[in-house]
Design an enzyme around this catalytic site. Sequence first.
Site, PDB file in Angstrom:
ATOM      1  N   ARG A 101       0.681  -1.335   0.034  1.00  0.00           N
ATOM      2  CA  ARG A 101       0.020  -0.011   0.097  1.00  0.00           C
ATOM      3  C   ARG A 101       0.872   1.209   0.005  1.00  0.00           C
ATOM      4  NH1 ARG A 101      -3.997   1.533   4.691  1.00  0.00           N
ATOM      5  NH2 ARG A 101      -2.344   1.748   5.925  1.00  0.00           N
ATOM      6  N   THR A 105      -0.903   7.645  -0.990  1.00  0.00           N
ATOM      7  CA  THR A 105      -2.166   7.561  -1.505  1.00  0.00           C
ATOM      8  C   THR A 105      -3.225   6.572  -1.010  1.00  0.00           C
ATOM      9  OG1 THR A 105      -1.279   5.951  -3.469  1.00  0.00           O
ATOM     10  CG2 THR A 105      -1.102   8.210  -3.840  1.00  0.00           C
ATOM     11  N   ASP A 197       1.312  -1.965  12.472  1.00  0.00           N
ATOM     12  CA  ASP A 197       1.699  -2.479  10.658  1.00  0.00           C
ATOM     13  C   ASP A 197       1.963  -3.958  10.960  1.00  0.00           C
ATOM     14  OD1 ASP A 197       3.446  -3.240   8.481  1.00  0.00           O
ATOM     15  OD2 ASP A 197       3.521  -1.220   8.105  1.00  0.00           O
ATOM     16  N   ASP A 200       5.233  -5.316   9.511  1.00  0.00           N
ATOM     17  CA  ASP A 200       6.562  -5.053  10.084  1.00  0.00           C
ATOM     18  C   ASP A 200       6.663  -5.966  11.210  1.00  0.00           C
ATOM     19  OD1 ASP A 200       7.498  -3.362   8.312  1.00  0.00           O
ATOM     20  OD2 ASP A 200       6.817  -1.425   9.258  1.00  0.00           O
TER      21      ASP A 200
HETATM   22  C1  PRP Z   1      -0.767  -4.000   4.740  1.00  0.00           C
HETATM   23  C2  PRP Z   1      -1.669  -5.037   4.981  1.00  0.00           C
HETATM   24  C3  PRP Z   1      -2.616  -5.138   3.819  1.00  0.00           C
HETATM   25  C4  PRP Z   1      -2.977  -3.446   3.403  1.00  0.00           C
HETATM   26  C5  PRP Z   1      -4.217  -3.158   4.034  1.00  0.00           C
HETATM   27  O1  PRP Z   1      -0.094  -4.270   3.875  1.00  0.00           O
HETATM   28  O2  PRP Z   1      -1.116  -6.198   5.160  1.00  0.00           O
HETATM   29  O3  PRP Z   1      -2.232  -5.931   2.585  1.00  0.00           O
HETATM   30  O4  PRP Z   1      -1.661  -2.971   4.159  1.00  0.00           O
HETATM   31  O5  PRP Z   1      -4.534  -1.748   3.864  1.00  0.00           O
HETATM   32  P1  PRP Z   1      -5.478  -1.312   2.842  1.00  0.00           P
HETATM   33  O6  PRP Z   1      -6.920  -2.302   3.096  1.00  0.00           O
HETATM   34  O7  PRP Z   1      -5.803  -0.167   3.086  1.00  0.00           O
HETATM   35  O8  PRP Z   1      -5.107  -1.723   1.401  1.00  0.00           O
HETATM   36  P2  PRP Z   1       1.316  -3.372   3.443  1.00  0.00           P
HETATM   37  O9  PRP Z   1       1.043  -2.668   2.113  1.00  0.00           O
HETATM   38  O10 PRP Z   1       1.866  -2.488   4.548  1.00  0.00           O
HETATM   39  O11 PRP Z   1       2.387  -4.429   3.034  1.00  0.00           O
HETATM   40  P3  PRP Z   1       3.204  -5.500   3.629  1.00  0.00           P
HETATM   41  O12 PRP Z   1       2.346  -6.597   3.835  1.00  0.00           O
HETATM   42  O13 PRP Z   1       4.437  -5.572   2.570  1.00  0.00           O
HETATM   43  O14 PRP Z   1       3.689  -4.886   4.948  1.00  0.00           O
HETATM   44  N1  URA Z   2      -1.735  -2.246   7.191  1.00  0.00           N
HETATM   45  C1  URA Z   2      -1.313  -2.480   8.445  1.00  0.00           C
HETATM   46  O1  URA Z   2      -0.560  -3.547   8.428  1.00  0.00           O
HETATM   47  N2  URA Z   2      -1.857  -2.013   9.537  1.00  0.00           N
HETATM   48  C2  URA Z   2      -2.973  -1.078   9.500  1.00  0.00           C
HETATM   49  O2  URA Z   2      -3.616  -0.857  10.511  1.00  0.00           O
HETATM   50  C3  URA Z   2      -3.400  -0.750   8.290  1.00  0.00           C
HETATM   51  C4  URA Z   2      -2.681  -1.295   7.134  1.00  0.00           C
END
Ligand code: PRP
Ligand code: URA
Length: 206
Positions: A101, A105, A197, A200
């Site tokens: 994400r 944006t 997160d 992370d």
């Molecule tokens: C996080 C989470 C989802 C997304 C949720 O991933 O694991 O995939 O954000 O957000 P949304 O519903 O607003 O799209 P992230 O983009 O942080 O990537 P990662 O899994 O690599 O940490």
């Molecule tokens: N992605 C995450 O990992 N946590 C949140 O709360 C939202 C998006």
Amino acid sequence: MLKVFDHPLIRHKLTIMRDKNTSSKDFRQNLNEIASLMVFEITRDFPVTIKQVDTPLCSCKGYELSRDIVIAPILRAGLGLVQGIQDLIPTAKIAHIGMYRDEKTLLPKPYFEKYPSNINDALVLIVDPMLATGGSSIAAIDRVKMQGAKDIRLVCLVGSPEGVEAVTRAHPDVDIYLAALDDHLNEHGYIVPGLGDAGDRIFGTK
Ligand code: PRP
Ligand code: URA
């Protein structure tokens, strides 16, 4: 359909995961355990075929799952749910849907995809711990549908009302399963109270 699992074991384990002082190791372990508990219920209506089995004593009626199952984690954080599901469904194939994400944006950025050949006939479980704005889940469902999948369920740990509404509007045919429906999204698109997160915390990055 939205199903939120209201179970003491899931609540207990999710509370450990929400705690900011929980280590990556314990965060991963509890995520895997919740995934196993959730999949036990999610698969309750999965079809079975009747087969005969020879026990050491006699022959009797038995059962086997009759549909192929594909687990489709949204990378990275979705990987944290795979082991707990695969422990219960060891024959499941694994798809990978790479997207992150954009922090400004909040829109999903796809970077990788790989699917098993049976995905169009399979029951597909798209998995991701967090359903925030819903953008990533909607894009993942779009992509899995483009592969021909017709029977898709979305399995997340924590969801927001905004995310549930967005996914339901975009894909009313996809059932959503959550361990908890939280209160709201903050101005950065994070789920509140949430757990921070997820990627992370699973992988020990920042
Ligand atoms: C996080 C989470 C989802 C997304 C949720 O991933 O694991 O995939 O954000 O957000 P949304 O519903 O607003 O799209 P992230 O983009 O942080 O990537 P990662 O899994 O690599 O940490
Ligand atoms: N992605 C995450 O990992 N946590 C949140 O709360 C939202 C998006």
